[in-house]
Enzyme design. Sequence first.
Site, mmCIF file in Angstrom:
data_model
loop_
_atom_site.group_PDB
_atom_site.id
_atom_site.type_symbol
_atom_site.label_atom_id
_atom_site.label_comp_id
_atom_site.label_asym_id
_atom_site.label_seq_id
_atom_site.Cartn_x
_atom_site.Cartn_y
_atom_site.Cartn_z
ATOM 1 N N LEU A 620 0.837 -1.205 0.000
ATOM 2 C CA LEU A 620 0.000 0.000 0.000
ATOM 3 C C LEU A 620 0.869 1.250 0.000
ATOM 4 C CD1 LEU A 620 -2.911 1.152 0.297
ATOM 5 C CD2 LEU A 620 -2.475 1.228 2.760
ATOM 6 N N HIS A 621 0.648 2.127 -0.975
ATOM 7 C CA HIS A 621 1.444 3.358 -1.023
ATOM 8 C C HIS A 621 0.594 4.540 -1.437
ATOM 9 C CE1 HIS A 621 1.905 1.313 -4.946
ATOM 10 N NE2 HIS A 621 1.964 2.513 -5.502
ATOM 11 N N LEU A 622 0.858 5.644 -0.777
ATOM 12 C CA LEU A 622 0.169 6.900 -1.064
ATOM 13 C C LEU A 622 1.064 7.732 -1.976
ATOM 14 C CD1 LEU A 622 -2.055 9.086 -0.336
ATOM 15 C CD2 LEU A 622 -0.501 9.811 1.480
#
Length: 722
Positions: A620-622
């Site tokens: 998960l990456h923003l």
Amino acid sequence: MDVDGKSSSKGEEEKKKSAMVVILVGAPGSGKSTFCDRVMRVSTRTWVRICQDTIGNGKAGTKTQCLTSAAAALKDGKSVFIDRCNLDREQRADFVKLGNPQVDMHAVVLDLPAKLCISRSVKREGHEGNLQGGRAAAVVNRMLQKKELPKLSEGFSRITFCQSESDVQSAIDTYSALGPQNTLPSGSFGQKNPDAKVQLGIMKFLKKVDSPVNAVSKGDSLKDSVTTDKENDSSSIGREEVKGGEDLAFCSLESTSSFDNVPTLAFPPISTADFQFDLEKASDIIVEKVLEFVTKLGNARFVLVDLSSGSKILSLVRAKAGEKNIDSGKFLTFVGDITRLYSGGRLRCNVVANAANWRLKPEGGGVNAAIFSAAGPSLETATMERAGSLAPGKAVVVPLPSTSPLFCREGVTHVIHVLGPNMNPKRPNFLNKDYKKGCEVLREAYSALFEGFASIVKSQKTFYEEPTGKLGSVQLVSPVDFKIPRKNQFSNADQKTGATNGIDNAQNEKNNGSMSKAWGAWAQSLYRIATNPEKHKNDVMEISDDIVVVNDLYPKAKRHLLVLARYEGLDRLADVRKENLQLLRTMHDVGLKWAEKYLSEDKTLIFRLGYHSAPSMRQLHLHVISQDFDSKHLKNKKHWNSFNSAFFLDSVDVMEEIDKFGQATLKDEDILSMELRCHRCRSAHPNIPRLKSHIGNCSAPFPASLLQNGRLLFATGNGTNQ
DNA sequence: GTTCTAGAAC
DNA sequence: GTTCTAGAAC
């Protein structure tokens, strides 16, 4: 049929008793008609759908017509759906009066996002109410403004609130399962507490109770199970609540007791049933292992569950646990159905262990078949994604899809399959009375099970603990363990044997295996950085327990960084649930902080924070990306549209959606091949080079939607009139 | 995610 | 002939 006579026959009495009126409450497009249709298609009960939009010979009719038809249908002993909006109390009142002691009055509230209702209303063609096209949005909005949610005091015996599609599905399932004679528990179900300060992941599932048709006897689960003071307390509260009714009816009771939020593992006795393991020996091992992990885990509960009230193993364990003085608040034995601990026994267990078979298939009987059956086919799919088989003494943790009834109804977020030693000559891996080996394997099995539970507790730390506030102190490149330590499966093949933490390796291998959505080797780099940031000191800009910040290796704009989540199992947004909300907030705050830093250095920049609906890279990456898109790495349609179509989900919207609905709405990858449009003036361009030369010059203001809710970040003093 | 490249589009 | 896209391989 003539039922006017006072002396109705016994049969008719029965029939009348079980009739019910279900008043649908919801805006146009909320799915009221679909709800009725889907129940009526499979129900064995006789339903009549009263639809105001069609009651006048296929055309819209009056409320009076609806009332008359409904009354007539009830007289016939039929059950009735009132399919009209019924959004305010006054609209509902006349229909509620149709009820009488023989007729249950229910409301089903389809309280779905306005956006969704509008888009459905706009899209639909040939809708019976003829509410189509652009007018729909205005109508839906206006109606929702005067929405008044129904209360039991209006005269309903049961209200079901549905705030997501999965809520709707479970309500459909509940009503579909009602036979002609069945009734449903009274009370108010599914309404979220809008005032809740900390939104806890478990809240979502509490108040839904299935049709009682298959319910285990509540008496059993409440009376015989209790071994601790705390449990005594909660069960006596439970009994008070249900007095006068056979079924549990917790009317919007949102427990605030911290006890309910303690991570809890429910597990059946392993190997003692079909595998014929000696009960004395098994009970010793259970107590020994529970003691070990109760101490290790601190804030967590263990519940040994057996179905039969005369369970020998339960009484043995109970006695031995007493001798060892195991904290009775942390370990209890419970008689009841392990698949209905909450709905049947008011016991919240977020993790359930399954006494699995080596094939990890639903086959056979006992706990294994029951859990697979209760969890629905999604458990089998999720299991196969993690592991293909299981060896004795091993366990595999499977996150339960939120669509599973076990998740929705019981609040179970994970199932841990565990396989114990087998002493039954008719079953595989027969140990032929070798109890030395048998005890060894059983100890191993419980260790693996409890380690698996420990890993879940650890990964949900932010959910169970009070939020710790902002990440004030930033550690600079100090080695930090990954939330759930695991072996580096990419570089060291010979570590694959000998599970150091007891969890079967199969689950790791399958993550990376050939399942439908497997991650290629090239897609692992972010995962590796999140796992071992200290090994990437040159690239990592910030490390904390929860996140790592890096520059995108192929930035698509002047500034483009990634905030990586350091949580095992959160590969992408689709894996994110309500219990991860705090993490999302942390990621957002960190992203904001960096954006502000760059804005202070260059006031012409504009930032946007968000997630890709379906990322290419695991973990998960923003994205924190400046809106110039001035980069040689931005080369194709996919690049552009992944940041400039609905595929890109603004962090603020994701957090809101997770908070409200427990999951984010993801867009399909199809939209990445859409036409190329300028993100400011929305003009279309034939190819990437032409688009790029346009955006280099375009200084039109951004679309209004992007200027709202803090989706775009400008330098202070730069205004929002860009 | 990127790189490479065949072949479509211009 | 050159530019650009899109699919395969990694």
